[in-house]
Design a protein around this motif. Sequence first.
Motif, PDB file in Angstrom:
ATOM      1  N   THR A   1      11.506 -17.822 -18.364  1.00  0.00           N
ATOM      2  CA  THR A   1      12.323 -17.202 -17.102  1.00  0.00           C
ATOM      3  C   THR A   1      12.736 -15.654 -17.664  1.00  0.00           C
ATOM      4  O   THR A   1      12.922 -15.304 -16.466  1.00  0.00           O
ATOM      5  CB  THR A   1      13.706 -18.161 -17.111  1.00  0.00           C
TER       6      THR A   1
ATOM      7  N   VAL B   1      10.134 -14.246 -15.319  1.00  0.00           N
ATOM      8  CA  VAL B   1      10.038 -13.832 -14.158  1.00  0.00           C
ATOM      9  C   VAL B   1      11.217 -13.599 -13.754  1.00  0.00           C
ATOM     10  O   VAL B   1      10.895 -12.171 -13.006  1.00  0.00           O
ATOM     11  CB  VAL B   1      11.002 -15.679 -13.122  1.00  0.00           C
ATOM     12  N   GLU B   2      12.073 -12.694 -14.332  1.00  0.00           N
ATOM     13  CA  GLU B   2      13.619 -12.006 -14.331  1.00  0.00           C
ATOM     14  C   GLU B   2      12.765 -10.442 -14.492  1.00  0.00           C
ATOM     15  O   GLU B   2      12.702  -9.942 -13.418  1.00  0.00           O
ATOM     16  CB  GLU B   2      14.741 -12.314 -15.096  1.00  0.00           C
TER      17      GLU B   2
ATOM     18  N   TRP C   1      17.125  -5.722 -18.188  1.00  0.00           N
ATOM     19  CA  TRP C   1      18.230  -6.762 -16.508  1.00  0.00           C
ATOM     20  C   TRP C   1      19.091  -6.898 -16.926  1.00  0.00           C
ATOM     21  O   TRP C   1      19.880  -7.132 -17.042  1.00  0.00           O
ATOM     22  CB  TRP C   1      16.893  -6.327 -15.335  1.00  0.00           C
TER      23      TRP C   1
ATOM     24  N   ARG D   1       3.356  -5.532 -13.998  1.00  0.00           N
ATOM     25  CA  ARG D   1       3.435  -7.052 -14.984  1.00  0.00           C
ATOM     26  C   ARG D   1       2.473  -7.672 -15.561  1.00  0.00           C
ATOM     27  O   ARG D   1       2.747  -8.672 -16.588  1.00  0.00           O
ATOM     28  CB  ARG D   1       3.334  -7.365 -13.053  1.00  0.00           C
TER      29      ARG D   1
ATOM     30  N   TRP E   1       0.180 -14.943  -9.494  1.00  0.00           N
ATOM     31  CA  TRP E   1       0.439 -13.773  -9.312  1.00  0.00           C
ATOM     32  C   TRP E   1       0.270 -12.790 -10.607  1.00  0.00           C
ATOM     33  O   TRP E   1      -0.983 -12.353 -10.161  1.00  0.00           O
ATOM     34  CB  TRP E   1       2.107 -13.686  -9.983  1.00  0.00           C
TER      35      TRP E   1
ATOM     36  N   PHE F   1       9.801  -9.806 -13.250  1.00  0.00           N
ATOM     37  CA  PHE F   1       9.028  -9.390 -12.060  1.00  0.00           C
ATOM     38  C   PHE F   1      10.097  -9.628 -11.224  1.00  0.00           C
ATOM     39  O   PHE F   1       9.915  -8.742 -10.116  1.00  0.00           O
ATOM     40  CB  PHE F   1       8.618 -10.850 -11.549  1.00  0.00           C
ATOM     41  N   TRP F   2      11.293 -10.343 -11.237  1.00  0.00           N
ATOM     42  CA  TRP F   2      11.767  -9.585  -9.609  1.00  0.00           C
ATOM     43  C   TRP F   2      12.372  -8.125  -9.799  1.00  0.00           C
ATOM     44  O   TRP F   2      12.763  -7.404  -9.352  1.00  0.00           O
ATOM     45  CB  TRP F   2      12.875 -10.705 -10.058  1.00  0.00           C
ATOM     46  N   ALA F   3      13.001  -8.060 -11.066  1.00  0.00           N
ATOM     47  CA  ALA F   3      13.254  -6.846 -11.229  1.00  0.00           C
ATOM     48  C   ALA F   3      12.159  -5.258 -10.960  1.00  0.00           C
ATOM     49  O   ALA F   3      12.941  -4.402 -10.535  1.00  0.00           O
ATOM     50  CB  ALA F   3      14.066  -6.202 -13.425  1.00  0.00           C
TER      51      ALA F   3
ATOM     52  N   GLU G   1      10.006  -6.190  -8.917  1.00  0.00           N
ATOM     53  CA  GLU G   1      10.296  -6.429  -7.414  1.00  0.00           C
ATOM     54  C   GLU G   1      11.665  -4.790  -6.904  1.00  0.00           C
ATOM     55  O   GLU G   1      10.948  -4.346  -6.142  1.00  0.00           O
ATOM     56  CB  GLU G   1      10.752  -7.377  -6.617  1.00  0.00           C
ATOM     57  N   ASP G   2      12.691  -4.750  -7.466  1.00  0.00           N
ATOM     58  CA  ASP G   2      14.128  -4.200  -7.188  1.00  0.00           C
ATOM     59  C   ASP G   2      13.663  -2.963  -7.086  1.00  0.00           C
ATOM     60  O   ASP G   2      13.611  -1.912  -6.290  1.00  0.00           O
ATOM     61  CB  ASP G   2      14.777  -4.401  -7.683  1.00  0.00           C
TER      62      ASP G   2
END
Length: 217
Positions: free
Chosen positions: A46, A49-50, A145, A73, A7, A52-54, A56-57
């Motif tokens: 962690t 990564v969280e 988040w 990012r 990434w 990155f997920w947020a 993405e949302d």
Amino acid sequence: MPALITWWTLDVRTLAPEAHADAVARTGAELLGRWSHPARRYHGTTHLVEMFWALEDLEAAGEVDDRQACLARLAAWFHDAVYDARARPGANEADSADYAVRSLRRLRLSEQHIRAVEDLVRMTDGHHVAADDPLTSAFHDADLWILAAPQGRFDAYCAQVREEYAFVDDQAYRAGRTAVLRPFADREAVYRTRHARREWTEQARLNLSRELARLSD
């Protein structure tokens, strides 16, 4: 871990196609080493990564475009690159921002992108967003988040932060942690983006209320 480096590499290549491959790999490995330090109970991979997920949302919801998400990012990688729980307030954020500028110049990012990353990292000192800027708002919300995480994850986060401050006695920790969390609970809006306000606020307020009650017991 390999996915994180992939990434990182893709994002740098998007924003700095002329970056030397060795420099990209070296900087990515150095950042991953920082994020993987065993003393980081919450501020580790962690959390990254969280974020990155947020992001993405938030990108899927149209709050930022793909290039802005890419820049966010990169800022996420650097926003806790320097982390010492014993540091004076604001020092980690300032040192992380300086580290970002030095690193990104070596990777040949444009000065505009470097300043954007620097500003995002510095914003995390207090999480004050002065302008209604989509990128800054999305980054602010992604970093926070965790306040809206499911109860089990939020409680684990609270325990992890306490572990990072194990050198602080209970009374001092309760006072200090309350001073950190209370402003978020008292804000008219915890989050800045429409999506986060709509989807994350209720859970965040429940979590903050529970943790502040625990801290006051």
